[in-house]
Design an enzyme around this catalytic site. Structure first.
Site, short mmCIF file in Angstrom:
data_model
loop_
_atom_site.label_atom_id
_atom_site.label_comp_id
_atom_site.label_asym_id
_atom_site.label_seq_id
_atom_site.Cartn_x
_atom_site.Cartn_y
_atom_site.Cartn_z
N HIS A 145 28.65 -39.09 -12.89
CA HIS A 145 27.93 -40.01 -13.62
C HIS A 145 27.53 -39.37 -15.12
O HIS A 145 26.95 -39.64 -15.85
CB HIS A 145 26.46 -40.40 -13.11
CG HIS A 145 26.73 -41.29 -11.88
ND1 HIS A 145 27.16 -42.59 -11.90
CD2 HIS A 145 26.54 -41.06 -10.67
CE1 HIS A 145 27.14 -43.02 -10.69
NE2 HIS A 145 26.84 -41.94 -10.09
N TRP A 180 -3.12 -2.43 -1.47
CA TRP A 180 -2.88 -3.76 -1.96
C TRP A 180 -3.42 -4.60 -1.07
O TRP A 180 -2.91 -4.80 0.03
CB TRP A 180 -1.30 -3.88 -2.26
CG TRP A 180 -1.16 -4.88 -3.32
CD1 TRP A 180 -0.84 -4.81 -4.60
CD2 TRP A 180 -0.45 -6.29 -2.56
NE1 TRP A 180 -0.51 -6.17 -5.13
CE2 TRP A 180 0.01 -6.98 -3.84
CE3 TRP A 180 -0.23 -6.91 -1.67
CZ2 TRP A 180 0.45 -8.13 -3.90
CZ3 TRP A 180 0.36 -8.17 -1.67
CH2 TRP A 180 0.61 -8.63 -2.85
N GLU A 228 16.54 -23.36 -7.71
CA GLU A 228 16.24 -21.91 -7.64
C GLU A 228 17.55 -20.98 -8.17
O GLU A 228 17.40 -20.01 -8.74
CB GLU A 228 15.48 -21.63 -6.41
CG GLU A 228 15.10 -20.15 -6.12
CD GLU A 228 14.20 -19.65 -7.26
OE1 GLU A 228 13.75 -20.49 -8.35
OE2 GLU A 228 13.99 -18.48 -7.39
N GLU A 252 18.04 -16.59 -15.90
CA GLU A 252 16.86 -15.57 -16.46
C GLU A 252 17.21 -14.17 -16.50
O GLU A 252 16.96 -13.60 -17.47
CB GLU A 252 15.67 -15.93 -15.56
CG GLU A 252 15.70 -15.45 -14.22
CD GLU A 252 14.10 -15.59 -13.48
OE1 GLU A 252 13.32 -15.34 -14.03
OE2 GLU A 252 14.24 -15.74 -12.38
N CYS A 281 0.65 -1.11 -0.09
CA CYS A 281 0.07 0.15 0.03
C CYS A 281 0.77 1.29 0.04
O CYS A 281 2.03 1.30 0.50
CB CYS A 281 -0.80 -0.06 1.28
SG CYS A 281 -1.92 -1.30 1.55
N ARG A 320 4.20 0.51 -7.34
CA ARG A 320 4.36 -0.52 -6.22
C ARG A 320 3.33 -1.40 -6.44
O ARG A 320 3.28 -2.52 -5.74
CB ARG A 320 4.20 0.10 -4.78
CG ARG A 320 5.47 0.83 -4.50
CD ARG A 320 5.14 2.08 -3.67
NE ARG A 320 4.63 1.67 -2.23
CZ ARG A 320 5.21 2.01 -1.11
NH1 ARG A 320 6.42 2.50 -0.96
NH2 ARG A 320 4.64 1.58 0.01
N LYS A 340 6.34 -11.32 -15.96
CA LYS A 340 6.21 -11.32 -14.63
C LYS A 340 5.21 -12.50 -14.36
O LYS A 340 5.20 -13.30 -13.53
CB LYS A 340 5.72 -10.01 -14.05
CG LYS A 340 5.67 -10.24 -12.40
CD LYS A 340 6.93 -10.39 -11.79
CE LYS A 340 6.95 -10.57 -10.41
NZ LYS A 340 8.00 -11.55 -9.75
N LYS A 349 17.53 -18.44 -11.07
CA LYS A 349 17.89 -16.97 -10.95
C LYS A 349 18.76 -16.52 -11.89
O LYS A 349 18.87 -15.49 -12.48
CB LYS A 349 18.23 -16.71 -9.41
CG LYS A 349 17.75 -15.87 -8.91
CD LYS A 349 16.30 -15.43 -8.55
CE LYS A 349 15.41 -15.87 -9.47
NZ LYS A 349 13.82 -16.33 -9.29
N ASN A 351 -1.11 1.44 6.35
CA ASN A 351 -0.06 0.14 5.76
C ASN A 351 0.27 -0.78 6.82
O ASN A 351 0.71 -0.33 8.22
CB ASN A 351 1.11 0.85 5.10
CG ASN A 351 1.04 1.61 3.83
OD1 ASN A 351 -0.17 1.71 3.21
ND2 ASN A 351 1.76 2.26 3.45
N GLY A 352 0.24 -1.77 6.32
CA GLY A 352 0.44 -2.93 7.55
C GLY A 352 -0.37 -3.94 7.80
O GLY A 352 -1.52 -4.06 6.98
O1 M6R Z 1 3.23 -15.93 -10.27
P1 M6R Z 1 3.90 -17.47 -10.06
O2 M6R Z 1 4.41 -17.46 -8.80
O3 M6R Z 1 2.87 -18.67 -10.29
O4 M6R Z 1 4.83 -17.75 -11.30
C1 M6R Z 1 5.43 -18.84 -11.36
C2 M6R Z 1 6.77 -18.62 -12.44
O5 M6R Z 1 6.14 -18.04 -13.55
C3 M6R Z 1 7.95 -17.48 -11.66
O6 M6R Z 1 8.13 -17.96 -10.35
C4 M6R Z 1 8.96 -17.36 -12.58
O7 M6R Z 1 9.68 -18.66 -12.68
C5 M6R Z 1 9.90 -16.32 -12.40
N1 M6R Z 1 10.10 -15.51 -13.19
C6 M6R Z 1 11.38 -16.81 -11.52
O8 M6R Z 1 12.00 -15.74 -11.20
#
Ligand code: M6R
Length: 612
Positions: free
Chosen positions: A509, A74, A486, A493, A2, A27, A607, A490, A100-101
């Site tokens: 292997h 939000w 993960e 991407e 928010c 935001r 996103k 990161k 907010n909070g």
């Molecule tokens: O909104 P979601 O958590 O469902 O999204 C899932 C993936 O699309 C998301 O985590 C994607 O892999 C990110 N870009 C990773 O950083």
């Protein structure tokens, strides 16, 4: 998250507050509102959707106000709607509050205030605060000082986090603000003052700001700001001069949203834990909405998600298996939906998603429901499709995540998964001593994440040397193997370097054939039980001239084969993925930055993936 703005002075206050609110639009929010004094009390104008809608609604209102407070919401408690948008009034319309909070004891306060005759118009936690202030006001026409004291009294009854701004017909040309665990700043002008939840919102008018600290209350008038504590004692805060440019300001002074969001992780974890750990170290999930019978019927768990959320699910699988001693599945949603998933009324299908709008995850949820499985969504966006359609929801409290690369949402997902695993284990008779150990470790996390963030400079220096590598392997065992997935995602991407997660014991292997000096191998060694095995695996890499970075707990000996070392605080094995990911996110970030990549919006990615 928010946004709050406000103004006192001789400019058109409503226009000024809304103009400043627009500077917080980045935001993310789902509704907006403004309040200003009117002859008989306060006038509130609210709109679901964008600030433009609020501006349109405000246009036909007569306004000469010299005081206004405004808010973008939000959703956290209650769906995104006009009724739930802030500001919220008391019963008589004498005052209006923006917040907010999270007010943790809002249900209790609400019940008490209702019983005392207060009428609620929204489902929000904030509205309880408006009525609580009303309850503390003496009869008659209180002076601004007496009004301020009523706000202080109300806040002393509140548990949780808040940044609030309050206007009232009893305050005249003044605003009362207060903060605890949620940011609030005051922009100082000449015979005018501004308030906001974030510095960018006041920068068009002033560069002189007072940053309020936890427990501060302030009476803001055009020509003075008086700060006190909740006990009424006066406090002094020094003004800062802010010299950010506009772009840096939007990102809170950080060069990218991704970095800003990584730095928000201590707060994210704290907020996700908030209200869910009781004083006696039991876990409570009151907002989830399953009945005791529904919880008791669960025999198996099937986790379904995509991308980063799936990687959180890999950690969750191990954690749930470890604490419940039952098999747990973890599947990517796009595979789950086209398989013949083994879920039934005794299997909890656990969907994880930041956005709550990922097409494959939604389809998987619908498939699980068709098969009679109860569905629980761990989701960040309140009111998202997943949150609305799942049988129950456990919200993460990461706030809006703007960088395409998910960072703070991942830590929030791991935190929520730990709470869920502990809750189920507690119901299944987990020994008290074990539960207390986990809860103590959870409570320690925010500070330990801060310690990981303090490694930033060192990681930046290492990244400068690794940015030219052709390929990265992330190796680990157990929980570290889940983290490796993960960490590799990161890096690839945002830096566009090929990166792969491998079970450390599998290297010999096949993939060991790829090792050469331009290949970076990140060895994740946070699990004491497999530490020596990991060290041997890294020796095998080093013997083939690979470049080795070892990530270790602070309490284990360093392998002599590592070219670079990163040490993180020690925690329970199951919580180490939360701490380990912080330096690994920073590593990905700085490598991408070295390579000049568009970090917040990597090529080809969105996103939220709302198509299959
Ligand atoms: O909104 P979601 O958590 O469902 O999204 C899932 C993936 O699309 C998301 O985590 C994607 O892999 C990110 N870009 C990773 O950083």
């Amino acid at each position: 998250m928010c946004g709050i703005t406000g103004y006192v002075g001789s400019r058109p206050a409503v226009e000024t507050a809304i103009r400043n609110l627009k500077r917080l639009e980045y935001r993310g929010y789902d509704s907006a509102g403004v309040a200003y004094p009117a002859p008989a009390g306060v006038r509130i104008v609210k709109a679901a959707g964008k600030i433009a809608q609020l501006e349109a609604s405000v246009q036909d209102q007569p306004m000469e106000a010299q005081v206004a407070i405004a808010h973008t919401r939000w959703a956290t408690h209650g769906s995104p709607s006009q009724a739930n948008a802030h500001p919220h009034p008391d019963c008589r319309g004498d005052l209006a509050v923006v917040h907010n909070g999270i007010i943790e004891n809002y249900a209790e306060l609400r019940a008490r205030l209702r019983a005392a005759g207060h009428q609620f118009q929204s489902e929000t936690d904030t509205e309880a605060l408006a009525h609580l202030i009303e309850e503390r006001l003496p009869e008659g026409e209180p002076t601004p000082q007496i009004f301020l004291e009523a706000v202080r009294q109300a806040l002393r009854e509140v548990r949780g986090s808040y940044a609030i701004a309050v206007i009232s017909r009893f305050l005249g040309n003044a605003v009362v603000v207060a903060r605890k665990d949620s940011p609030l700043v005051i922009g100082l002008g000449e015979a005018e003052n501004f308030l906001a939840s974030d510095i960018p919102a006041v920068m068009a008018y002033t560069r002189r700001v007072l940053i309020l600290e936890d427990g501060d209350c302030a009476l803001i008038e055009p020509d003075r700001v008086t700060i006190s504590g909740l006990d009424g004692r006066l406090r002094t805060r020094n003004a800062l001069h802010v010299d950010w440019d506009d772009q840096a300001a939007e990102k809170g002074g950080f060069p990218h949203f991704m970095l800003k969001e990584i730095y928000e992780e201590p707060r994210t974890v704290r907020d996700t834990l908030r209200g869910r750990l009781l004083a006696d170290d039991r876990v409570t999930l009151p907002d989830v909405g399953f009945t005791a019978e529904q919880w008791a019927r669960i025999r198996r768990v099937s986790i379904v998600a995509c991308g980063t959320a799936y990687h959180a699910g890999l950690v969750g699988k191990r954690l749930l298996e470890q604490l419940l001693h039952r098999p747990v599945e973890a599947a990517v949603a796009s595979e789950f939906r086209y398989s013949d998933p083994l879920v039934d009324p005794e299997t909890l299908t656990l969907l994880i998603s930041q956005s709550g709008e990922t097409a494959d995850t939604l389809a998987a949820m619908r498939e699980a429901k068709r098969r009679g499985s109860p569905t629980l969504a761990i989701v960040n966006v309140v009111g998202s499709t997943l949150a609305r359609e799942a049988d129950a929801v456990l919200y993460t409290q990461a706030g809006p995540e703007i960088g395409v690369a998910s960072t703070k949402a991942y830590l929030a997902q791991l935190t929520a998964l730990t709470l869920l695993a502990l809750y189920l284990a507690q119901n299944a008779g987990m020994p008290e001593e074990d539960r207390r150990r986990y809860v103590a470790a959870l409570r320690a996390l925010p500070e330990q994440i801060e310690a990981c963030l303090s490694l930033s400079e060192r990681i930046e220096a290492i990244s400068a040397e690794l940015a030219a590598m052709s390929c990265f392997f992330y190796l680990g065992r157990g929980y570290d193997y889940a983290t490796a997935h993960e960490a590799a995602l990161k890096l690839k991407e945002i830096s566009y370097i090929h990166a792969e997660a491998y079970a450390a014991g599998e290297m010999k292997h096949g993939p060991l054939a790829l090792i050469e000096p331009e290949v970076a191998v990140i060895g994740l060694c946070t699990q004491p039980a497999t530490h020596e095995k990991m060290v041997s695996n890294l020796q095998e890499v080093k013997a083939r001239q690979g470049t080795v970075l070892a990530l270790l707990r602070e309490d284990v000996p360093a392998p002599d084969t590592a070219d670079y070392l990163i040490r993180i605080p020690a925690t329970l094995d199951a919580l180490s993925p939360i701490l380990a990911m912080v330096p690994l996110q920073l590593l990905a970030y700085y490598v991408a930055r070295q390579r000049g990549c568009p970090i917040d919006q990597p090529r080809n990615l969105a996103k939220s993936v709302t198509v299959e």
